[in-house]
Design an enzyme around this catalytic site. Structure first.
Site, PDB file in Angstrom:
ATOM      1  CE1 TYR A 118      -4.054   1.514  -0.271  1.00 25.54           C
ATOM      2  CE2 TYR A 118      -4.620  -0.616   0.670  1.00 25.54           C
ATOM      3  CZ  TYR A 118      -4.992   0.531  -0.012  1.00 25.54           C
ATOM      4  OH  TYR A 118      -6.271   0.691  -0.438  1.00 25.54           O
ATOM      5  CD  GLU A 133      -4.409   6.025   1.020  1.00 20.82           C
ATOM      6  OE1 GLU A 133      -5.504   5.503   0.858  1.00 20.82           O
ATOM      7  OE2 GLU A 133      -4.137   6.758   1.990  1.00 20.82           O
ATOM      8  CG  ASP A 150      -6.573  11.220 -24.467  1.00 22.47           C
ATOM      9  OD1 ASP A 150      -5.589  10.482 -24.234  1.00 22.47           O
ATOM     10  OD2 ASP A 150      -7.748  10.854 -24.299  1.00 22.47           O
ATOM     11  CB  THR A 183      -2.721   4.260 -22.455  1.00 24.50           C
ATOM     12  OG1 THR A 183      -2.349   4.295 -23.829  1.00 24.50           O
ATOM     13  CG2 THR A 183      -4.170   4.701 -22.320  1.00 24.50           C
ATOM     14  CE  LYS A 222      -4.923   2.996 -26.475  1.00 27.66           C
ATOM     15  NZ  LYS A 222      -5.385   2.962 -25.130  1.00 27.66           N
ATOM     16  NE  ARG A 224      -4.942  -3.847 -20.191  1.00 28.39           N
ATOM     17  CZ  ARG A 224      -5.207  -3.321 -21.385  1.00 28.39           C
ATOM     18  NH1 ARG A 224      -5.971  -2.262 -21.492  1.00 28.39           N
ATOM     19  NH2 ARG A 224      -4.712  -3.843 -22.479  1.00 28.39           N
TER      20      ARG A 224
HETATM   21  C1  PLP Z   1      -7.662   8.664 -26.867  1.00 34.39           C
HETATM   22  C2  PLP Z   1      -7.890   7.773 -25.693  1.00 34.39           C
HETATM   23  N1  PLP Z   1      -8.075   8.320 -24.489  1.00 34.39           N
HETATM   24  C3  PLP Z   1      -8.280   7.579 -23.396  1.00 34.39           C
HETATM   25  C4  PLP Z   1      -8.284   6.201 -23.475  1.00 34.39           C
HETATM   26  C5  PLP Z   1      -8.599   5.422 -22.227  1.00 34.39           C
HETATM   27  O1  PLP Z   1      -7.663   4.514 -21.838  1.00 34.39           O
HETATM   28  P1  PLP Z   1      -8.081   3.343 -20.801  1.00 34.39           P
HETATM   29  O2  PLP Z   1      -8.836   2.338 -21.583  1.00 34.39           O
HETATM   30  O3  PLP Z   1      -6.766   2.856 -20.282  1.00 34.39           O
HETATM   31  O4  PLP Z   1      -8.909   3.968 -19.743  1.00 34.39           O
HETATM   32  C6  PLP Z   1      -8.092   5.576 -24.702  1.00 34.39           C
HETATM   33  C7  PLP Z   1      -8.123   4.098 -24.805  1.00 34.39           C
HETATM   34  O5  PLP Z   1      -8.103   3.508 -25.822  1.00 34.39           O
HETATM   35  C8  PLP Z   1      -7.885   6.375 -25.854  1.00 34.39           C
HETATM   36  O6  PLP Z   1      -7.700   5.838 -27.050  1.00 34.39           O
END
Ligand code: PLP
Length: 412
Positions: free
Chosen positions: A59, A61, A205, A231, A234, A240
């Site tokens: 843990y 936090e 993003d 993320t 990918k 993950r």
């Molecule tokens: C552009 C975009 N934003 C956010 C996400 C969210 O990722 P997660 O599935 O890990 O929550 C994805 C997932 O494919 C994505 O393609």
């Protein structure tokens, strides 16, 4: 070696054969079908080892040096290593590596910069925006007032003048750039200019292209965006999870938006696995891999086009491409089912025009397996043959089994 051997030799087999069978069944599925889902990849055995390590027990936090729990001296080092590696890989002043997923990273970015009710300009979901970009089924659509920009119906490209016009009209507090299916590079400088013109934050993003950024095969949003969400699972080929990159001036707000605002204890095993993946991504081998992924996506797009599919934007700059199978007489959802039965696993996606679904394919996993241009071309022939119904599904399935047998993701 380690994956199957660990499972075979592992106590799990003796203690819980039911679950061991399920894990081995999934390994078999991943090894004997083609993983064309653009968001997936095969992590290295080292990443899997970190994920399966005793750090899962801890843990923690808070942040390194400021935890709410005792005994964090070792995991603090792991998190500092992950942070330092992420900062150096992407040239960012600050990295938060605790986000449990890409969606959690976006939630934290909004929490850091926005208030409920604020207006946000992002790619519309019908054009490839993610659920966190304003879906009514998601917190984003419930708590913020999203305005969607699209892509041009004829080219499939972002119309930057439309984005500018919408920004001038709606005066958003933040502009979001990033998509689940846009196959071209994003012009971050253009988005920065638009955001500046209306005094908005720019949130990139970069969930999809971040692995290409790490390998120098796509433009880096870090110098342009106030906050970059990503993320790690990918093209980047890590566990993950999510992460956030930003400048020093927003570091504290971002950290507090992750913990304690939107998350609790950090997942230290995942953070250690992220550190391993960042280390791998900093190598010349990963750089070569990222460029190969793009080259293979281009080969696959050209070969599918030669087979008669309509490729959105006419090609790709990235690891993914989207295609309309309609010229072969089949709609996206039906196509996905037929391809799955033949061992080709992929997603449907939005198309720039109309309601019909297209197909989204990626080459990150195939490239990790060691496949090359010849395999991309053969896959395109099989793919179109199954959709046209002139290759029998069972025959295609056998060929996929033979092909994947030559490129095992976890040899041995
Ligand atoms: C552009 C975009 N934003 C956010 C996400 C969210 O990722 P997660 O599935 O890990 O929550 C994805 C997932 O494919 C994505 O393609």
């Amino acid at each position: 070696m380690p994956v199957t051997q660990t499972l075979e030799a592992d106590v799990l087999r003796r203690q819980d054969p039911e679950l061991a069978e399920i894990l081995l069944g999934e390994l078999d599925r991943q090894s004997t079908t083609l993983q064309l889902i653009a968001a997936e990849n095969f992590t290295s055995p080292a990443v899997l080892a970190a994920l399966g390590s005793p750090l899962a027990n801890k843990y923690a936090e808070g942040y390194p040096g400021a935890r709410h729990h005792g005994g964090c001296e070792i995991v603090d080092v792991a998190e500092r290593v992950a942070i330092d590696r992420a900062r150096s890989l992407f040239g960012a002043d600050h990295a938060n590596v605790q986000s449990h997923s890409g969606s959690s990273a976006v939630l934290a970015a909004y929490a850091a910069l926005l208030r409920p009710g604020d207006t946000v300009l992002a790619m519309g979901l019908a054009f490839g925006g993610h659920l966190t970009h304003g879906s009514p089924a998601n917190f984003s659509g419930r708590w913020f007032d999203f305005v969607g920009y699209g892509v041009e119906a004829d080219t499939g490209l972002i119309d930057y003048e439309q984005v500018r016009a919408l920004a001038r009209t709606h005066r958003p507090k933040a502009v979001v750039c990033g998509s689940i299916s846009y196959p071209r590079h994003i012009d971050y400088a253009a988005f920065r200019e638009i955001a500046d013109e209306v005094g908005a934050y720019l949130i990139a993003d970069a969930a999809h292209p971040i692995g290409l950024v790490a390998g120098g095969a796509a433009p880096n949003p870090v110098p342009y965006a106030d906050v970059v969400c990503a993320t790690t699972h990918k093209v980047l080929r890590g566990p993950r999870g999510g992460m956030i990159l930003c400048g020093a001036e927003l570091a504290e707000r971002v950290d507090r938006a992750v913990f304690p605002f939107t998350q609790g204890g950090a997942q230290m095993h995942t953070i250690a696995a992220k550190a391993v993946a960042f280390g791998e991504a900093a190598t010349p081998a990963f750089r070569a891999y990222a460029h190969q992924v793009v080259a293979h996506a281009r080969t696959l797009a050209a070969a599918l086009e030669a087979e008669g599919l309509a490729i959105t934007t006419g090609g790709t700059d990235t690891h993914l491409l989207t295609a309309d199978p309609a010229p072969l007489g089949v709609e996206g959802r039906t196509a996905r089912g037929r391809l799955a039965a033949a061992g080709m696993v992929l997603d449907t996606c939005a198309l720039p025009h109309g309601d019909a679904r297209g197909l989204r394919l990626g080459t990150a996993a195939l490239t990790t397996q060691g496949m090359g241009d010849a395999e991309m071309e053969r896959i395109a022939v099989l793919f179109a043959g199954v959709l046209r119904d002139d290759i029998d599904g069972r025959q295609a399935r056998e060929e996929v089994r033979e092909l994947t047998g030559r490129f095992p993701p976890y040899p041995g």
